[in-house]
Structure formats: structure tokens, C-alpha cells
Design a protein around this motif. Structure first.
Motif, PDB file in Angstrom:
ATOM      1  N   SER A 263       0.822  -1.205   0.000  1.00 10.66           N
ATOM      2  CA  SER A 263       0.000   0.000   0.000  1.00 10.66           C
ATOM      3  C   SER A 263       0.863   1.265   0.000  1.00 10.66           C
ATOM      4  O   SER A 263       0.367   2.369  -0.232  1.00 10.66           O
TER       5      SER A 263
ATOM      6  N   VAL B 117      -9.141  17.137  10.874  1.00 11.08           N
ATOM      7  CA  VAL B 117      -9.016  16.972  12.333  1.00 11.08           C
ATOM      8  C   VAL B 117     -10.204  17.623  13.031  1.00 11.08           C
ATOM      9  O   VAL B 117     -10.754  17.081  13.988  1.00 11.08           O
TER      10      VAL B 117
ATOM     11  N   HIS C 119     -13.088  15.333  12.864  1.00 10.42           N
ATOM     12  CA  HIS C 119     -12.939  14.234  13.829  1.00 10.42           C
ATOM     13  C   HIS C 119     -13.289  14.725  15.229  1.00 10.42           C
ATOM     14  O   HIS C 119     -14.005  14.052  15.983  1.00 10.42           O
TER      15      HIS C 119
ATOM     16  N   ARG D  64     -16.939  15.036  15.684  1.00 11.03           N
ATOM     17  CA  ARG D  64     -17.554  13.731  15.905  1.00 11.03           C
ATOM     18  C   ARG D  64     -17.293  13.259  17.322  1.00 11.03           C
ATOM     19  O   ARG D  64     -18.160  12.679  17.969  1.00 11.03           O
ATOM     20  N   SER D  65     -16.081  13.495  17.805  1.00  9.96           N
ATOM     21  CA  SER D  65     -15.729  13.073  19.170  1.00  9.96           C
ATOM     22  C   SER D  65     -16.607  13.762  20.195  1.00  9.96           C
ATOM     23  O   SER D  65     -16.950  13.172  21.231  1.00  9.96           O
TER      24      SER D  65
ATOM     25  N   LYS E 103     -19.622  14.301  19.970  1.00 17.27           N
ATOM     26  CA  LYS E 103     -20.952  13.682  20.010  1.00 17.27           C
ATOM     27  C   LYS E 103     -20.977  12.438  20.887  1.00 17.27           C
ATOM     28  O   LYS E 103     -22.016  11.867  21.132  1.00 17.27           O
ATOM     29  N   LYS E 104     -19.741  11.973  21.304  1.00 15.59           N
ATOM     30  CA  LYS E 104     -19.688  10.680  21.987  1.00 15.59           C
ATOM     31  C   LYS E 104     -20.093  10.788  23.462  1.00 15.59           C
ATOM     32  O   LYS E 104     -20.047  11.874  24.019  1.00 15.59           O
TER      33      LYS E 104
ATOM     34  N   HIS F 200     -15.729   2.237  14.112  1.00 11.70           N
ATOM     35  CA  HIS F 200     -17.128   1.856  14.295  1.00 11.70           C
ATOM     36  C   HIS F 200     -17.928   2.394  13.128  1.00 11.70           C
ATOM     37  O   HIS F 200     -17.507   3.316  12.425  1.00 11.70           O
TER      38      HIS F 200
ATOM     39  N   PRO G 130     -20.859   4.567  11.442  1.00 11.45           N
ATOM     40  CA  PRO G 130     -21.305   5.903  11.853  1.00 11.45           C
ATOM     41  C   PRO G 130     -22.453   5.874  12.872  1.00 11.45           C
ATOM     42  O   PRO G 130     -22.480   6.661  13.803  1.00 11.45           O
TER      43      PRO G 130
ATOM     44  N   ILE H  97     -21.737   5.776  16.774  1.00 11.49           N
ATOM     45  CA  ILE H  97     -21.041   6.860  17.472  1.00 11.49           C
ATOM     46  C   ILE H  97     -21.548   6.973  18.900  1.00 11.49           C
ATOM     47  O   ILE H  97     -20.810   7.307  19.822  1.00 11.49           O
TER      48      ILE H  97
ATOM     49  N   ALA I 290     -19.465   5.008  21.492  1.00  6.31           N
ATOM     50  CA  ALA I 290     -18.010   5.194  21.557  1.00  6.31           C
ATOM     51  C   ALA I 290     -17.502   5.068  22.992  1.00  6.31           C
ATOM     52  O   ALA I 290     -16.445   4.476  23.240  1.00  6.31           O
TER      53      ALA I 290
ATOM     54  N   GLU J  67      -8.869   5.579  21.175  1.00  2.18           N
ATOM     55  CA  GLU J  67      -9.442   6.586  20.280  1.00  2.18           C
ATOM     56  C   GLU J  67     -10.409   5.849  19.355  1.00  2.18           C
ATOM     57  O   GLU J  67     -10.181   4.684  19.019  1.00  2.18           O
ATOM     58  N   THR J  68     -11.449   6.531  18.929  1.00  4.01           N
ATOM     59  CA  THR J  68     -12.392   5.893  18.012  1.00  4.01           C
ATOM     60  C   THR J  68     -12.503   6.715  16.722  1.00  4.01           C
ATOM     61  O   THR J  68     -12.183   7.911  16.713  1.00  4.01           O
ATOM     62  N   PHE J  69     -12.935   6.056  15.668  1.00  6.10           N
ATOM     63  CA  PHE J  69     -13.123   6.774  14.397  1.00  6.10           C
ATOM     64  C   PHE J  69     -14.172   6.064  13.556  1.00  6.10           C
ATOM     65  O   PHE J  69     -14.407   4.864  13.706  1.00  6.10           O
ATOM     66  N   ASP J  70     -14.813   6.845  12.667  1.00  4.70           N
ATOM     67  CA  ASP J  70     -15.833   6.294  11.769  1.00  4.70           C
ATOM     68  C   ASP J  70     -15.169   5.507  10.646  1.00  4.70           C
ATOM     69  O   ASP J  70     -14.229   5.984  10.006  1.00  4.70           O
TER      70      ASP J  70
ATOM     71  N   PHE K 218      -6.193   0.892   7.635  1.00  2.32           N
ATOM     72  CA  PHE K 218      -4.995   1.539   7.076  1.00  2.32           C
ATOM     73  C   PHE K 218      -5.176   3.065   7.132  1.00  2.32           C
ATOM     74  O   PHE K 218      -4.264   3.808   7.487  1.00  2.32           O
TER      75      PHE K 218
ATOM     76  N   PHE L  55      -4.570   8.686   9.494  1.00  3.60           N
ATOM     77  CA  PHE L  55      -5.198   9.861  10.106  1.00  3.60           C
ATOM     78  C   PHE L  55      -4.583  10.170  11.464  1.00  3.60           C
ATOM     79  O   PHE L  55      -4.262  11.331  11.759  1.00  3.60           O
ATOM     80  N   PHE L  56      -4.396   9.158  12.305  1.00  5.85           N
ATOM     81  CA  PHE L  56      -3.858   9.438  13.644  1.00  5.85           C
ATOM     82  C   PHE L  56      -2.380   9.786  13.574  1.00  5.85           C
ATOM     83  O   PHE L  56      -1.866  10.512  14.434  1.00  5.85           O
TER      84      PHE L  56
ATOM     85  N   MET M  52      -2.637  13.389  12.968  1.00  7.27           N
ATOM     86  CA  MET M  52      -3.006  14.100  14.200  1.00  7.27           C
ATOM     87  C   MET M  52      -1.812  14.247  15.127  1.00  7.27           C
ATOM     88  O   MET M  52      -1.615  15.297  15.728  1.00  7.27           O
TER      89      MET M  52
END
Lengths: 125, 346
Positions: free
Chosen positions: A15, A115, A118, A121-122, A124-125, B110, B112, B115, B118, B146-149, B328, B333-334, B337
Motif C-alpha cells: 500500500s 481533524v 474528527h 464527531r468526538s 458527540k460521543k 465503528h 457511523p 457513534i 463510543a 481513540e475511536t473513528f468512523d 490503514f 489519520f492518527f 493528528m
């Protein structure tokens, strides 16, 4: 020098563009009958200024880019192995300096938007 | 400190260490009694692969779990408990890492619509874990979660480099993108506006996926080749997948032709995904559609033929690795960040 020799292993991931290119070129060398040991040994010797036999055949496929890819991965794996065996402490002063963000090739604003998305979205948790 | 990127898919789990190691396992967990466990372990110190003991409870995992009677999978927030999600997480940790690590960071994806769960994911994963697998005894802590969609993971895999950079040379940088994450049981969507702005209102899940294709295909296959399959029990899912890809089912030394059955089964998913696109606003509202998730491998060509008015881009060019695109992308993304935080902190 270790009498028993050294053993390292790593995986090149398709990849990643550089690594995928490295995989293709390694496979091409292997089709010619060279082993992975031959390829890496010769690449390292070449980096030190020697001219191993496999490069005297006129084959121009070991490019600087492949050499860089092979040596970069080998170097990373070597450092990781030394750290895991207690040789080099992973202290802040040994951490590589983060890549600067004044790299004009990067879309910094779009990265920040991703970011922000993200973070929203965070929330909303 | 090693990182685990974990996609707890309904059909199968995908996991990645952020570097070079990745894997997948069928989503199946079978609790075992102590006596069943003793039968499995016998006199060995460790169980064979596919089994795990966690704090005095015993489980068969993935393909091995199919040898036992499986209870109905929990739904909703009930999935995200230590006894379920936590056990799966412990098992995939042992698949990726040796038992000499003391701390792991978890990046959990997870759908969407999940959410809202989470925090349940975080509570299910964080803390100290002691477990035994074929690789030995593990004693570690999951320190951060950490979580992400998942569809955004697929988006990031297409847009970011391994170093976590979004380059100005990326051809989709200024595009309005619709991401379709086609999984085993659900198709999730996310719309991202030019410049990386996520359209939160677009994030949703629809019940349709690759498992439906396999079910239809299997029924038609058994119907056509009634004599051959008479008395045969379950067909291993990977054999169904292979048959769909090849156009024939390898039955011993026979090749049972089934390309037409495969096409028609895939068409049902293609039609469902086209409905998902319409519900998201239709092709006229987007510049490009990214396809991610293992189910995308089935529909990539049919949907391009059915909807020629927009480009469909695979989040992962190697179709065999499409199922990993979300994890991947999560890693990329992280990484991005972390770079941003390190620069901010000087």
C-alpha cells in the motif's frame, strides 16, 4: 562482528508507493536468480562505494530510489531491534524531529479540517 | 508503545499495527466450559491457535468458534462489553503482537450509527488484560482508546500518505467526495466537501452487504447442483468467496460452473448500493465516489458499468486488501493528528 551472523526480517507493504516499487524490483531480481540476501547485501555494499558483481551486469534497475527504500526499512528494523534488546534508550532526545509543516507540498488547511471534523464527531460521543 | 487499529466488523474483524502487520478473523466468539477448554488444551501449556482464556473464562474465536454452537450475536451497545468486544480485542492483540508488550494504544473503528457507543467501546477496552493464547500469557494494559468512523478511515486511506500528509498533488483534494463503505452486513456512507470538511449530516448506515450476496449465491448454487450438495453441511465462507471470484465452485476434482449465479447475486448488492447513493443525494451532488470495505471488491466493476456518469475510486488499489482500507486509513489519520499535536507543542 557476530560470528553467527545477524538475522533481521521486515515486510514491504504494497500500500506504500515506495515499498510497492521495491517489491516489484526485488521480484525482478529474484526472477534473475538472485536471492533476497544477495540483493540486500549488494545494495548495502554499493551504498558504501563498492561495486558488487550483480551491478556490473549492466542492469540499471537498482535505482537510488530502491536503494533508499531498502536501506530505510533495514535501518528502521535495525534500530527497533536494538531498542527492544535494550541497546538504545527511546528517550525524547532520540526521537526524530517532526516533519515541519511549512512543507509547501502539503495542504495544511485541508488536514486541519479533517481533524476538526474528527473532533466534532468526538464531541458527540 | 504499540498501536492496534481494530475494525470490529459484523462479518469479520480487521486489525493492523500501524506499520506492516495486519490480519482478519471471522467475527465469531464461542464461550467454552472448563471441560471443553481442557479437551482443547490437553497437556499443552498453551491452547492451539484460535482459542483464548481471559481471567478464568474460555473462548473459541473466529473459524475455530464455528466448531461450537454459537449464540446469537449481541446487538447495539451489548456488543461493546469487556466480555465480548474486550475478548475479541485481546485475541487480535495476540494475533499481531508478542506477549512482551505491557501497554497498547487502541484505535477502534465503528459504523457511523455506533457513534453513540463510543464510550462503551472505551469502557470495554481500557484497563488491564491478562489472557492466554497460543502465543503464551499476556499481561498488559490498554492505556488509551481513540475511536473513528469506518468510512472516514477509507477516505483517509485514499487521501493521506503513510506519513499522514495530504499533498497538494492529490487529485481529489478539491473534490466533493462520497465514501461508500460496503461491509458484510452494512453499507455506510460519508460525504466530504472540498478542503476536507466532513458533512456530518451525511454519515449513516444501511443494512445491506456482502453476506447477503453469499447467502443468495449459496442458495442458488445448492439448488442448481442439488445432487452434488445433497447431505453436505455448511460450506466454508472462504470457498463461497472463491467460487464467486472464479465463476466456478471447486467440488473435489469437479468445477461446478456458477458465473451467472455469482453475477446475479452480486447484482442484488449493486442495486442496493445504487439506492444508497440516491439516498445520499445522487451522483449529481458529488465529483467522485470512494469505495472502501471488503464488500466493495464484489461490486466495483458492476457499479462502474451501471453508473458510468461518475468515477468510482477504490480506497485501496490492491483489491485483496480492500477490507483493510479503513484501518490503514485510521493509522494514516492518527499519524497526521500526532504530527499536528507535536508541532503545536513545539
Amino acid at each position: 562482528m557476530a560470528k553467527e551472523g545477524i538475522s533481521r526480517s521486515f515486510r514491504l507493504h504494497p500500500s506504500d508507493d515506495k515499498e510497492r516499487q521495491a517489491i516489484e524490483i526485488i521480484e525482478a531480481w529474484e526472477e534473475k536468480g538472485y536471492s533476497i540476501r544477495d540483493i540486500i547485501t549488494s545494495a548495502i555494499l554499493r551504498s558504501a562505494g563498492f561495486e558488487p558483481d550483480m551491478f556490473k551486469t549492466g542492469n540499471e534497475r537498482l535505482t537510488p530510489a530502491l536503494l533508499e527504500a531498502i536501506l530505510t526499512d533495514f535501518g528502521k528494523e535495525l534500530i527497533q531491534t536494538i531498542r527492544e534488546n535494550g541497546g538504545v534508550p527511546s528517550t525524547p532526545q532520540n526521537k526524530p524531529k517532526p516533519a515541519p509543516f511549512d512543507d509547501e507540498d502539503e495542504d495544511l488547511e485541508a488536514m486541519r479540517n479533517l481533524v476538526k471534523g474528527h473532533s466534532a464527531r468526538s464531541a458527540k460521543k | 508503545m504499540p498501536d492496534l487499529y481494530f475494525d470490529f466488523g459484523n462479518a469479520d474483524w480487521k486489525f493492523f499495527d500501524g506499520e506492516n502487520s495486519y490480519g482478519h478473523e471471522r467475527h465469531a466468539i464461542a464461550p467454552l466450559t472448563e471441560s471443553q477448554w481442557r479437551n482443547v488444551v490437553q497437556r499443552a501449556k498453551q491452547p492451539p491457535e484460535g482459542y483464548i482464556a481471559v481471567e478464568g473464562r474460555y473462548f473459541a474465536m473466529g473459524e475455530k468458534a464455528r466448531r461450537y454452537v454459537l449464540k446469537e450475536k449481541p446487538r447495539g451497545a451489548d456488543r461493546y462489553t469487556q466480555e465480548y468486544y474486550g475478548v475479541a480485542m485481546a485475541y487480535v492483540i495476540s494475533q499481531l503482537f508478542d506477549n512482551n508488550h505491557r501497554v497498547i494504544n487502541l484505535y477502534a473503528s465503528h459504523a457511523p450509527r455506533d457513534i453513540a457507543y463510543a464510550d462503551d467501546i472505551r469502557n470495554a477496552a481500557m484497563g488491564r488484560w491478562r489472557f492466554v493464547t497460543h502465543k503464551g500469557e499476556y499481561n498488559l494494559s490498554v492505556k488509551t482508546v481513540e475511536t473513528f468512523d469506518e468510512p472516514l478511515g477509507g477516505f483517509h486511506h485514499t487521501m493521506l500518505t503513510k506519513e499522514g500528509k495530504l499533498l497538494k498533488t492529490n487529485p481529489y483534494r478539491k473534490s466533493t467526495v462520497l465514501v461508500l463503505d460496503v461491509g458484510g452486513y452494512t453499507c455506510d456512507v460519508a460525504a466530504v466537501d472540498p478542503g476536507g470538511k466532513i458533512d456530518e449530516g451525511s454519515l449513516r448506515s444501511t443494512v445491506t452487504g456482502a453476506i447477503g450476496v453469499y447467502e443468495i449465491f449459496e442458495n442458488e448454487l445448492r439448488d442448481r447442483y442439488r445432487e452434488e450438495f445433497k447431505g453436505m453441511g455448511d460450506i466454508a465462507p472462504n470457498r463461497l468467496e472463491e467460487a464467486i471470484q472464479r465463476g466456478y465452485y471447486a467440488f473435489g476434482n469437479m468445477k461446478l460452473e456458477c458465473a451467472d449465479i455469482a453475477r446475479s447475486a452480486i447484482a442484488t448488492l449493486t442495486n442496493d448500493v445504487m439506492d444508497v447513493i440516491k439516498a445520499a443525494g445522487g451522483v449529481g451532488n458529488f465529483d467522485v465516489i470512494f469505495l472502501t470495505g471488503g464488500g466493495s471488491a464484489l461490486i466495483a466493476n458492476p457499479i462502474r458499468e451501471a453508473v458510468p456518469t461518475i468515477d468510482f475510486v477504490l480506497a485501496e488499489q490492491n483489491i485483496d486488501l480492500l477490507r483493510y482500507a479503513n484501518v490503514f486509513g485510521g493509522a494514516k489519520f492518527f499519524t497526521m493528528m500526532k504530527r499536528l499535536e507535536e508541532m503545536k507543542n513545539g
